[in-house]
Design a protein around this motif. Structure first.
Motif, PDB file in Angstrom:
ATOM      1  N   GLY A  43       2.902  -0.691  14.504  1.00  0.00           N
ATOM      2  CA  GLY A  43       3.604  -1.222  13.341  1.00  0.00           C
ATOM      3  C   GLY A  43       2.942  -2.473  12.796  1.00  0.00           C
ATOM      4  O   GLY A  43       2.866  -2.673  11.578  1.00  0.00           O
ATOM      5  N   LEU A  44       2.439  -3.322  13.690  1.00  0.00           N
ATOM      6  CA  LEU A  44       1.748  -4.529  13.237  1.00  0.00           C
ATOM      7  C   LEU A  44       0.494  -4.171  12.449  1.00  0.00           C
ATOM      8  O   LEU A  44       0.181  -4.813  11.433  1.00  0.00           O
ATOM      9  N   LEU A  45      -0.227  -3.143  12.901  1.00  0.00           N
ATOM     10  CA  LEU A  45      -1.388  -2.699  12.132  1.00  0.00           C
ATOM     11  C   LEU A  45      -0.950  -2.170  10.775  1.00  0.00           C
ATOM     12  O   LEU A  45      -1.618  -2.414   9.753  1.00  0.00           O
ATOM     13  N   GLY A  46       0.174  -1.441  10.751  1.00  0.00           N
ATOM     14  CA  GLY A  46       0.692  -0.966   9.477  1.00  0.00           C
ATOM     15  C   GLY A  46       1.060  -2.108   8.546  1.00  0.00           C
ATOM     16  O   GLY A  46       0.831  -2.031   7.333  1.00  0.00           O
ATOM     17  N   LEU A  47       1.593  -3.204   9.096  1.00  0.00           N
ATOM     18  CA  LEU A  47       1.897  -4.378   8.271  1.00  0.00           C
ATOM     19  C   LEU A  47       0.613  -5.017   7.754  1.00  0.00           C
ATOM     20  O   LEU A  47       0.567  -5.494   6.615  1.00  0.00           O
ATOM     21  N   ALA A  48      -0.413  -5.051   8.595  1.00  0.00           N
ATOM     22  CA  ALA A  48      -1.703  -5.580   8.143  1.00  0.00           C
ATOM     23  C   ALA A  48      -2.257  -4.754   6.993  1.00  0.00           C
ATOM     24  O   ALA A  48      -2.943  -5.290   6.111  1.00  0.00           O
ATOM     25  N   HIS A  49      -1.941  -3.452   6.995  1.00  0.00           N
ATOM     26  CA  HIS A  49      -2.353  -2.566   5.897  1.00  0.00           C
ATOM     27  C   HIS A  49      -1.346  -2.573   4.750  1.00  0.00           C
ATOM     28  O   HIS A  49      -1.435  -1.753   3.841  1.00  0.00           O
ATOM     29  N   ARG A  50      -0.344  -3.456   4.846  1.00  0.00           N
ATOM     30  CA  ARG A  50       0.640  -3.681   3.800  1.00  0.00           C
ATOM     31  C   ARG A  50       1.543  -2.469   3.573  1.00  0.00           C
ATOM     32  O   ARG A  50       1.914  -2.147   2.452  1.00  0.00           O
ATOM     33  N   GLY A  51       1.915  -1.827   4.655  1.00  0.00           N
ATOM     34  CA  GLY A  51       2.823  -0.684   4.567  1.00  0.00           C
ATOM     35  C   GLY A  51       4.243  -1.081   4.952  1.00  0.00           C
ATOM     36  O   GLY A  51       4.485  -1.500   6.095  1.00  0.00           O
ATOM     37  N   ARG A  52       5.167  -0.984   4.037  1.00  0.00           N
ATOM     38  CA  ARG A  52       6.561  -1.349   4.327  1.00  0.00           C
ATOM     39  C   ARG A  52       7.157  -0.433   5.392  1.00  0.00           C
ATOM     40  O   ARG A  52       8.010  -0.849   6.185  1.00  0.00           O
ATOM     41  N   TRP A  53       6.706   0.793   5.447  1.00  0.00           N
ATOM     42  CA  TRP A  53       7.194   1.758   6.422  1.00  0.00           C
ATOM     43  C   TRP A  53       6.934   1.307   7.858  1.00  0.00           C
ATOM     44  O   TRP A  53       7.600   1.740   8.801  1.00  0.00           O
ATOM     45  N   ALA A  54       5.955   0.412   8.045  1.00  0.00           N
ATOM     46  CA  ALA A  54       5.576   0.001   9.397  1.00  0.00           C
ATOM     47  C   ALA A  54       6.689  -0.744  10.118  1.00  0.00           C
ATOM     48  O   ALA A  54       6.723  -0.783  11.352  1.00  0.00           O
ATOM     49  N   TRP A  55       7.621  -1.336   9.360  1.00  0.00           N
ATOM     50  CA  TRP A  55       8.740  -2.012  10.005  1.00  0.00           C
ATOM     51  C   TRP A  55       9.568  -1.044  10.849  1.00  0.00           C
ATOM     52  O   TRP A  55      10.130  -1.426  11.868  1.00  0.00           O
ATOM     53  N   HIS A  79       0.850  -1.183   0.000  1.00  0.00           N
ATOM     54  CA  HIS A  79       0.000   0.000   0.000  1.00  0.00           C
ATOM     55  C   HIS A  79       0.889   1.237   0.000  1.00  0.00           C
ATOM     56  O   HIS A  79       1.818   1.353   0.787  1.00  0.00           O
ATOM     57  N   ARG A  80       0.619   2.156  -0.889  1.00  0.00           N
ATOM     58  CA  ARG A  80       1.428   3.373  -0.972  1.00  0.00           C
ATOM     59  C   ARG A  80       1.270   4.216   0.297  1.00  0.00           C
ATOM     60  O   ARG A  80       0.172   4.370   0.812  1.00  0.00           O
ATOM     61  N   PHE A  81       2.390   4.776   0.762  1.00  0.00           N
ATOM     62  CA  PHE A  81       2.358   5.551   1.997  1.00  0.00           C
ATOM     63  C   PHE A  81       1.687   6.910   1.771  1.00  0.00           C
ATOM     64  O   PHE A  81       1.987   7.616   0.808  1.00  0.00           O
ATOM     65  N   LEU A  90       8.461  -6.169  -3.272  1.00  0.00           N
ATOM     66  CA  LEU A  90       7.051  -6.480  -3.470  1.00  0.00           C
ATOM     67  C   LEU A  90       6.410  -5.433  -4.377  1.00  0.00           C
ATOM     68  O   LEU A  90       6.729  -4.242  -4.293  1.00  0.00           O
ATOM     69  N   PRO A  91       5.502  -5.845  -5.246  1.00  0.00           N
ATOM     70  CA  PRO A  91       4.856  -4.866  -6.132  1.00  0.00           C
ATOM     71  C   PRO A  91       3.933  -3.939  -5.360  1.00  0.00           C
ATOM     72  O   PRO A  91       3.329  -4.338  -4.354  1.00  0.00           O
ATOM     73  N   ALA A  92       3.854  -2.712  -5.813  1.00  0.00           N
ATOM     74  CA  ALA A  92       2.931  -1.751  -5.207  1.00  0.00           C
ATOM     75  C   ALA A  92       1.551  -1.944  -5.800  1.00  0.00           C
ATOM     76  O   ALA A  92       1.412  -2.344  -6.967  1.00  0.00           O
ATOM     77  N   GLU A  93       0.525  -1.705  -4.993  1.00  0.00           N
ATOM     78  CA  GLU A  93      -0.824  -1.853  -5.504  1.00  0.00           C
ATOM     79  C   GLU A  93      -1.113  -0.795  -6.556  1.00  0.00           C
ATOM     80  O   GLU A  93      -0.581   0.313  -6.526  1.00  0.00           O
ATOM     81  N   LYS A  94      -1.925  -1.154  -7.493  1.00  0.00           N
ATOM     82  CA  LYS A  94      -2.290  -0.221  -8.562  1.00  0.00           C
ATOM     83  C   LYS A  94      -3.368   0.732  -8.073  1.00  0.00           C
ATOM     84  O   LYS A  94      -4.347   0.320  -7.456  1.00  0.00           O
ATOM     85  N   VAL A  95      -3.141   2.006  -8.319  1.00  0.00           N
ATOM     86  CA  VAL A  95      -4.096   3.021  -7.929  1.00  0.00           C
ATOM     87  C   VAL A  95      -5.044   3.262  -9.072  1.00  0.00           C
ATOM     88  O   VAL A  95      -4.632   3.597 -10.198  1.00  0.00           O
TER      89      VAL A  95
END
Length: 236
Positions: free
Chosen positions: A172-184, A113-115, A228-233
């Motif tokens: 951060g775990l919620l951010g990972l659930a939302h597929r955000g690499r920044w959450a790490w 998911h794009r930040f 990982l591929p980014a989702e298409k907007v």
């Protein structure tokens, strides 16, 4: 040697609390290792980690021997809120990952998911809830001792800020659930603050080693999610 490894432990009850806390962190390490590879088992271990947090918090209550009904309710709430939210995070993350096709057995081909700044809102709310829950024991002391306790603002703000930063782990775990690499990176910050807390409280080298492992696994996950591929907007 025992004090160096596990910190000062007085009695079987405190030893049980230390064992539960270490087991909880160990399960979180396993969870992060699986999530780095987008494996569904990671979310099961997240729930398991927080499942151990409730008993550890209750057994670690300093007022168990002199509790009133009100203090028992407050300590139960302090244990139940992180437990419920943590298990909920595991379930939510699992359902979020299962929206994507399997790449390997139990491994999902997720897209990133794009930040955006708004992506931080829900994780920060989760961190705030965890931080406020950690202050409930302080309220129980007020309930027990009344107005004899009058700490300054700094004594309240310091644990609140520390708990908010440590709460960046579930954030951060919620951010990972939302597929955000920044959450790490939120997980790294949380572990760094937890290490500082372990040093100040002489929490033992085993705990610090596990927290360092959390940082290493978060960095590993960030690297694993790089390609990982980014989702298409969709464009309207």
């Amino acid at each position: 040697m025992s004090e160096l490894l596990f910190g000062r432990v007085d009695g079987a009850l405190e030893a049980t609390v230390v064992a539960l806390s270490l087991a909880r962190t160990l399960l979180m390490c396993v969870a992060l290792a699986f999530l780095a590879r987008r494996h569904e088992l990671g979310w099961w271990f997240v729930s398991g980690s927080y499942l151990l947090a409730g008993p550890a918090a209750l057994l670690g209550s300093p007022t168990l021997g002199m509790s009133t009904p009100l203090t028992l309710v407050l300590y139960a709430a302090a244990a139940a809120i992180p437990l419920a939210l943590g298990i909920g995070l595991g379930i939510y993350g699992l359902l979020s990952f299962r929206k994507f096709p399997l790449a390997d057995p139990m491994t999902r081909g997720i897209t990133l998911h794009r930040f955006t700044p708004t992506a931080l809102l829900a994780p920060l709310v989760v961190a705030a809830v965890f931080a406020l829950a950690s202050l409930i024991p302080l309220l129980s002391l007020y309930a027990t001792y009344g107005r004899h306790l009058q700490p300054g603002l700094g004594i309240v703000l310091t644990p609140l800020i520390s708990s908010l930063l440590i709460g960046l782990l579930p954030a951060g775990l919620l951010g990972l659930a939302h597929r955000g690499r920044w959450a790490w990176f939120l997980i790294v910050v949380s572990a760094l603050v937890s290490i500082a807390d372990a040093v100040l409280s002489a929490g033992g080298s085993v705990r610090m080693f596990l927290l360092i492992a959390v940082i290493g696994l978060a960095v590993y996950g960030w690297g694993q999610w790089k390609n990982l591929p980014a989702e298409k907007v969709s464009r309207s």
